[in-house]
Scaffold this motif. Structure first.
Motif, short mmCIF file in Angstrom:
data_model
loop_
_atom_site.label_atom_id
_atom_site.label_comp_id
_atom_site.label_asym_id
_atom_site.label_seq_id
_atom_site.Cartn_x
_atom_site.Cartn_y
_atom_site.Cartn_z
N GLU A 30 0.93 -1.25 0.13
CA GLU A 30 -0.07 -0.08 -0.14
C GLU A 30 0.77 1.20 0.09
OE1 GLU A 30 -3.20 2.11 -0.95
OE2 GLU A 30 -3.35 -0.25 -0.52
N ARG A 37 0.77 6.67 -6.84
CA ARG A 37 -0.44 7.69 -7.15
C ARG A 37 0.35 9.04 -6.89
NH1 ARG A 37 -2.75 4.86 -2.76
NH2 ARG A 37 -3.67 2.81 -3.90
N GLU A 64 -4.78 -6.78 -5.64
CA GLU A 64 -5.35 -6.62 -4.18
C GLU A 64 -6.50 -5.81 -4.22
OE1 GLU A 64 -2.73 -6.11 -1.11
OE2 GLU A 64 -1.54 -7.76 -1.45
N HIS A 65 -6.29 -4.60 -5.03
CA HIS A 65 -7.19 -3.62 -5.22
C HIS A 65 -8.60 -4.17 -5.65
CE1 HIS A 65 -5.37 0.04 -3.63
NE2 HIS A 65 -4.24 -0.40 -4.05
N GLU A 66 -8.41 -5.14 -6.66
CA GLU A 66 -9.55 -5.52 -7.63
C GLU A 66 -10.24 -6.54 -6.58
OE1 GLU A 66 -11.01 -5.47 -10.64
OE2 GLU A 66 -9.79 -3.79 -11.09
N SER A 67 -9.50 -7.25 -5.61
CA SER A 67 -10.10 -8.26 -4.93
C SER A 67 -10.82 -7.67 -3.51
CB SER A 67 -9.24 -9.20 -4.22
OG SER A 67 -8.31 -8.41 -3.34
N LYS A 68 -10.45 -6.40 -3.25
CA LYS A 68 -11.35 -5.45 -2.32
C LYS A 68 -12.53 -4.96 -2.92
CE LYS A 68 -6.93 -4.28 0.28
NZ LYS A 68 -5.92 -3.34 0.22
N GLY A 69 -12.82 -4.96 -3.92
CA GLY A 69 -14.13 -4.30 -4.56
C GLY A 69 -13.96 -3.08 -5.31
N GLU A 70 -12.44 -2.79 -5.45
CA GLU A 70 -11.97 -1.50 -6.15
C GLU A 70 -12.24 -1.87 -7.54
OE1 GLU A 70 -8.87 0.39 -4.45
OE2 GLU A 70 -9.26 -0.42 -2.33
N ASN A 71 -13.19 -2.34 -8.41
CA ASN A 71 -13.10 -2.80 -9.57
C ASN A 71 -12.86 -1.70 -10.64
OD1 ASN A 71 -13.54 -5.26 -8.50
ND2 ASN A 71 -15.81 -4.78 -8.43
N VAL A 72 -11.59 -1.60 -11.14
CA VAL A 72 -11.45 -0.74 -12.13
C VAL A 72 -11.41 -1.37 -13.74
CG1 VAL A 72 -9.60 0.99 -13.21
CG2 VAL A 72 -10.08 0.66 -10.60
#
Length: 184
Positions: A30, A37, A64-72
């Motif tokens: 992170e 970023r 990891e971001h995709e698996s946390k629901g931050e679907n980009v």
């Protein structure tokens, strides 16, 4: 300022801990995502072997971001990425993605007031204008609902052809490219 032009060197120790060589402390994935970023380039290397692990860790951050629901990334894009890895022919996907993200960065720069962008040397390439328009339509669709992007008024709606027409045209061109690649 020359110091920040070089990528931030992160070393991975045998214990798999990540060490920031600038601040002399350990960092997490992170933290690395935060550096990126903020506009910083990073390079992650294995301390023992010297292997560049940057790609592996960047993919892990995305996963990891995709698996946390931050679907980009839409499912269709992920599916196409998997397909591009399974074909024997060199894929155009990496070049397309790089050009799309470059266009996104340029658009963000323009939005923030950096209108003095130099002309793109690729603009002279045959078909570039059509590709640029398709990428703009794609980005507009992707950014709908994001503040500062998408339709800003009625004049935007007048200029935009129907997305069904755009999609049909893109599918046709993709099919043509696949035929050409199959012949190779």
């Amino acid at each position: 300022m020359a110091e920040t032009d070089k990528p931030l060197l992160i070393k991975r120790y045998a214990s798999r801990r990540l060490y920031n060589t600038e601040t002399s402390d350990y960092v997490t994935l992170e933290d690395i995502a935060g550096f990126i970023r903020a506009g910083r380039e990073v390079q992650i290397v294995d301390l023992k072997s010297g292997d560049d692990l940057t790609r592996q860790y960047l993919l892990q951050i995305v996963a990891e971001h995709e698996s946390k629901g931050e679907n980009v990334l839409p499912i269709a894009v992920l599916t196409d990425l998997v397909r591009s890895y399974t074909t024997n022919v060199n894929s155009i996907v990496p070049q397309f993605l790089a050009a799309s993200f470059e266009m996104l960065r340029e658009g963000q720069s323009k939005m923030m007031g950096n209108l003095g962008v130099l002309p793109n040397p690729m603009a002279a390439m045959p078909g570039f204008d059509l590709m640029r328009k398709q990428q703009e339509a794609f980005m507009k669709t992707m950014m709908t609902g994001v503040p500062g992007w998408g339709s800003s008024g009625p004049e935007d709606d007048k200029e935009e052809p129907s997305s069904a027409e755009d999609l049909a045209q893109i599918k046709k061109q993709l099919a043509e490219l696949q035929k050409k690649l199959s012949k190779l």
